[in-house]
Design an enzyme around this catalytic site. Structure first.
Site, PDB file in Angstrom:
ATOM      1  N   ASN A 210       0.945  -0.962   0.504  1.00 19.92           N
ATOM      2  CA  ASN A 210      -0.218  -0.235   0.032  1.00 19.92           C
ATOM      3  C   ASN A 210       0.972   1.716  -0.355  1.00 19.92           C
ATOM      4  O   ASN A 210       2.278   1.494  -0.112  1.00 19.92           O
ATOM      5  CB  ASN A 210      -1.196   0.056   1.182  1.00 19.92           C
ATOM      6  N   ASP A 306      -5.234  -8.962  12.583  1.00 18.14           N
ATOM      7  CA  ASP A 306      -5.077  -8.292  13.223  1.00 18.14           C
ATOM      8  C   ASP A 306      -4.004  -7.174  14.666  1.00 18.14           C
ATOM      9  O   ASP A 306      -4.594  -8.118  15.578  1.00 18.14           O
ATOM     10  CB  ASP A 306      -6.589  -7.901  13.773  1.00 18.14           C
ATOM     11  N   ILE A 307      -3.017  -6.654  14.570  1.00 19.22           N
ATOM     12  CA  ILE A 307      -2.052  -6.612  15.527  1.00 19.22           C
ATOM     13  C   ILE A 307      -2.487  -6.221  16.493  1.00 19.22           C
ATOM     14  O   ILE A 307      -2.545  -5.974  17.844  1.00 19.22           O
ATOM     15  CB  ILE A 307      -1.048  -6.434  15.030  1.00 19.22           C
TER      16      ILE A 307
HETATM   17  O1  PMT Z   1       2.889   6.786   5.808  1.00 19.07           O
HETATM   18  P1  PMT Z   1       2.031   7.765   6.077  1.00 19.07           P
HETATM   19  O2  PMT Z   1       2.124   7.834   4.601  1.00 19.07           O
HETATM   20  O3  PMT Z   1       2.769   9.331   6.336  1.00 19.07           O
HETATM   21  O4  PMT Z   1       0.590   7.732   6.002  1.00 19.07           O
HETATM   22  C1  PMT Z   1       0.181   8.171   6.989  1.00 19.07           C
HETATM   23  C2  PMT Z   1      -1.093   6.994   7.125  1.00 19.07           C
HETATM   24  C3  PMT Z   1      -2.309   7.698   6.283  1.00 19.07           C
HETATM   25  C4  PMT Z   1      -0.891   5.600   6.698  1.00 19.07           C
HETATM   26  C5  PMT Z   1      -1.849   6.459   8.650  1.00 19.07           C
HETATM   27  O5  PMT Z   1      -1.854   8.110   9.406  1.00 19.07           O
HETATM   28  C6  PMT Z   1      -2.638   5.926   8.945  1.00 19.07           C
HETATM   29  O6  PMT Z   1      -3.951   6.205   8.886  1.00 19.07           O
HETATM   30  N1  PMT Z   1      -2.077   5.018   9.217  1.00 19.07           N
HETATM   31  C7  PMT Z   1      -3.417   3.499   9.839  1.00 19.07           C
HETATM   32  C8  PMT Z   1      -3.468   2.726   8.619  1.00 19.07           C
HETATM   33  C9  PMT Z   1      -4.401   1.269   8.268  1.00 19.07           C
HETATM   34  O7  PMT Z   1      -3.683   0.403   8.261  1.00 19.07           O
HETATM   35  O8  PMT Z   1      -5.861   2.208   9.013  1.00 19.07           O
HETATM   36  P2  PMT Z   1      -7.226   0.511   8.744  1.00 19.07           P
HETATM   37  O9  PMT Z   1      -7.811   1.632   9.371  1.00 19.07           O
HETATM   38  O10 PMT Z   1      -6.929   0.112   7.872  1.00 19.07           O
HETATM   39  O11 PMT Z   1      -6.434   0.172  10.150  1.00 19.07           O
HETATM   40  C10 PMT Z   1      -6.560   0.109  11.767  1.00 19.07           C
HETATM   41  C11 PMT Z   1      -5.370   0.387  12.431  1.00 19.07           C
HETATM   42  O12 PMT Z   1      -5.348  -1.181  12.617  1.00 19.07           O
HETATM   43  C12 PMT Z   1      -4.363   0.752  12.748  1.00 19.07           C
HETATM   44  O13 PMT Z   1      -3.774   1.516  14.057  1.00 19.07           O
HETATM   45  C13 PMT Z   1      -3.608  -0.283  11.711  1.00 19.07           C
HETATM   46  O14 PMT Z   1      -2.500  -0.370  12.168  1.00 19.07           O
HETATM   47  C14 PMT Z   1      -4.258  -1.979  12.760  1.00 19.07           C
HETATM   48  N2  PMT Z   1      -3.956  -3.017  11.927  1.00 19.07           N
HETATM   49  C15 PMT Z   1      -4.307  -3.033  11.063  1.00 19.07           C
HETATM   50  C16 PMT Z   1      -4.283  -4.824  10.613  1.00 19.07           C
HETATM   51  C17 PMT Z   1      -4.065  -5.446  10.912  1.00 19.07           C
HETATM   52  N3  PMT Z   1      -3.444  -6.516  10.251  1.00 19.07           N
HETATM   53  N4  PMT Z   1      -3.474  -5.315  11.970  1.00 19.07           N
HETATM   54  C18 PMT Z   1      -3.428  -3.429  12.898  1.00 19.07           C
HETATM   55  O15 PMT Z   1      -2.570  -3.312  13.477  1.00 19.07           O
END
Ligand code: PMT
Length: 400
Positions: A210, A306-307
């Site tokens: 991504n 999902d960490i």
């Molecule tokens: O890195 P940049 O280019 O500066 O961009 C920043 C960003 C947009 C990546 C950042 O601000 C951001 O939004 N990060 C979270 C991205 C994400 O995966 O969001 P999500 O809504 O899909 O996930 C929700 C949360 O679960 C996040 O905290 C993610 O780290 C966590 N997660 C998701 C999936 C997974 N398998 N394990 C996780 O820990």
């Protein structure tokens, strides 16, 4: 005032009449507990002599880039690494123009290029020079690169005119430095973070990934460190250099990130998941490069762990902060994630638009925690990270 104990501040003095206030600033920073080194540009020495700063700081003042005696005392790279904060006060229009263009034609501009620490500008110049589009353009470029700007103030100027361009008074600058370090509100606190993207291999040359650049996570790691935390940053692939004075662990895939987080999570007090972890990975990784001999190639994907959810569901979880990357109904979906995953806080941002989110230098966030919300408008990721770190620290400290 106290609050800068054990902080190492490199005071950069450039040419302007406000130089005389830098001597008072140096004293104020020292009285607040900071250790100081001073670097002067040639123009600054036309206003105040290095001897003034040497006598006040009790250390040699650095003035030359290519002076063997000074380089022997501490070379410019060591000096750049020594500082927790580089404060340029006063920052002249000429100096801002030079560093905005990446120039390294004296010791101070070279240090600005060589340091990984936060650089702060305290501009001082005539109001017309300050408002000139060239200066404003340089400022915007520097802010976008993570520089901070404290001031300038408005009021009477040395030239007899009145308007914006006065350097902030030394006491106000010192107060800003104290707030910047947050009075060490996270001293001794272990923070574990994830940042960047993950790459899920398809074959030896291709992957599912991504657009996360790591900028948001790296800026936040730096801000948490500036508040006194011991930061361990587990990062997916990125071109960014790890911030100084943190423990940096590089991983490639979601499973590696998961394993690394689980290895370190027991000793952390705060966990912040900024990484854009791939939710799925190919179920099979081809041993050799897949040949393009089919019209349609189907990949089967399986769920990654999902960490964040796993950390928050631990028997004794750390204070857990998640991010939510959403393209619509941001607050609604983010709050749903916060409740479902039982997070202490969530920082929601819009992705997929032209402004903010992935890759951009800027971002905006909606912070949600128990029965409370705060909107942080579009700003440089370094500034946003500082505001977010302060809020996390406040909520963490309230929770213990
Ligand atoms: O890195 P940049 O280019 O500066 O961009 C920043 C960003 C947009 C990546 C950042 O601000 C951001 O939004 N990060 C979270 C991205 C994400 O995966 O969001 P999500 O809504 O899909 O996930 C929700 C949360 O679960 C996040 O905290 C993610 O780290 C966590 N997660 C998701 C999936 C997974 N398998 N394990 C996780 O820990």
């Amino acid at each position: 005032m106290s609050g800068l104990a054990n902080r190492k501040i490199l005071l950069g003095v450039t040419g302007g009449i406000a130089c005389y206030k830098s001597a008072v600033l140096l004293r104020a920073l020292q009285e607040a507990g900071a250790e100081l080194r001073v670097v002067m540009t040639p123009a600054a020495q036309a206003f105040v002599t290095p001897l003034t700063f040497q006598a006040l700081s009790g250390h040699d003042v650095y003035t030359e880039l290519l002076d063997p005696s000074q380089e022997a005392a501490m070379d410019h790279i060591s000096l750049a690494r020594w500082a927790d904060l580089v404060l340029i006060a006063p920052a002249s229009a000429d100096f801002m123009a030079r560093i905005a263009n990446g120039m390294a034609n004296d010791l101070l501009s070279t240090l600005c290029l060589a340091t990984e620490s936060q650089v702060v500008l305290a501009p001082a110049m005539n109001r017309v020079m300050w408002l000139n589009p060239a200066t404003q353009d340089n400022l915007q470029r520097l802010l976008a690169r993570g520089y901070l700007c404290w001031g300038p103030d408005e009021g009477e100027q040395a030239c007899g005119e009145s308007g914006p361009g006065r350097m902030l008074e030394p006491e106000a600058l010192c107060q800003q430095a104290v707030s910047h370090f947050g009075n060490g509100v996270l001293d001794g606190v272990n923070v574990l973070m994830t940042a960047g993207s993950t790459r899920e291999p398809i074959d030896p040359v291709r992957f599912v990934g991504n657009r996360s650049s790591g900028k948001m996570g790296y800026a936040l790691a730096q801000s948490m460190r500036d508040l006194g935390a011991d930061v361990t940053l587990i990062s997916g692939p990125t071109s960014l250099a790890a911030p100084a004075k943190i423990v940096s662990i590089r991983v490639e895939t979601a499973e590696e990130m998961h394993a690394s987080v689980m290895e370190h999570v027991d000793s952390c007090d705060i966990f912040v998941a900024v990484a854009a972890v791939a939710d799925y990975r190919p179920s099979l990784v081809a041993a050799d490069k897949i040949k393009k001999n089919k019209e349609i190639l189907t990949l089967e994907l399986v769920r990654n762990p999902d960490i964040l959810a796993e950390v928050a569901a631990m028997e004794h979880p750390p204070f857990t902060v998640g991010f939510a990357a959403e393209t619509e109904q941001i607050e609604h979906y983010a709050d749903e994630k916060r409740r479902r995953k039982r997070l202490n806080m969530i920082a929601a941002n819009r992705v997929g638009s032209d402004e903010g989110g992935f890759e951009s230098e800027q971002n905006a966030l909606i912070l949600l925690w128990q029965d409370a919300r705060e909107e942080l408008p579009m700003m440089a990721k370094s500034q946003l990270a500082q505001r977010l770190a302060e809020r996390i620290a406040e909520q963490y400290n309230a929770s213990i």
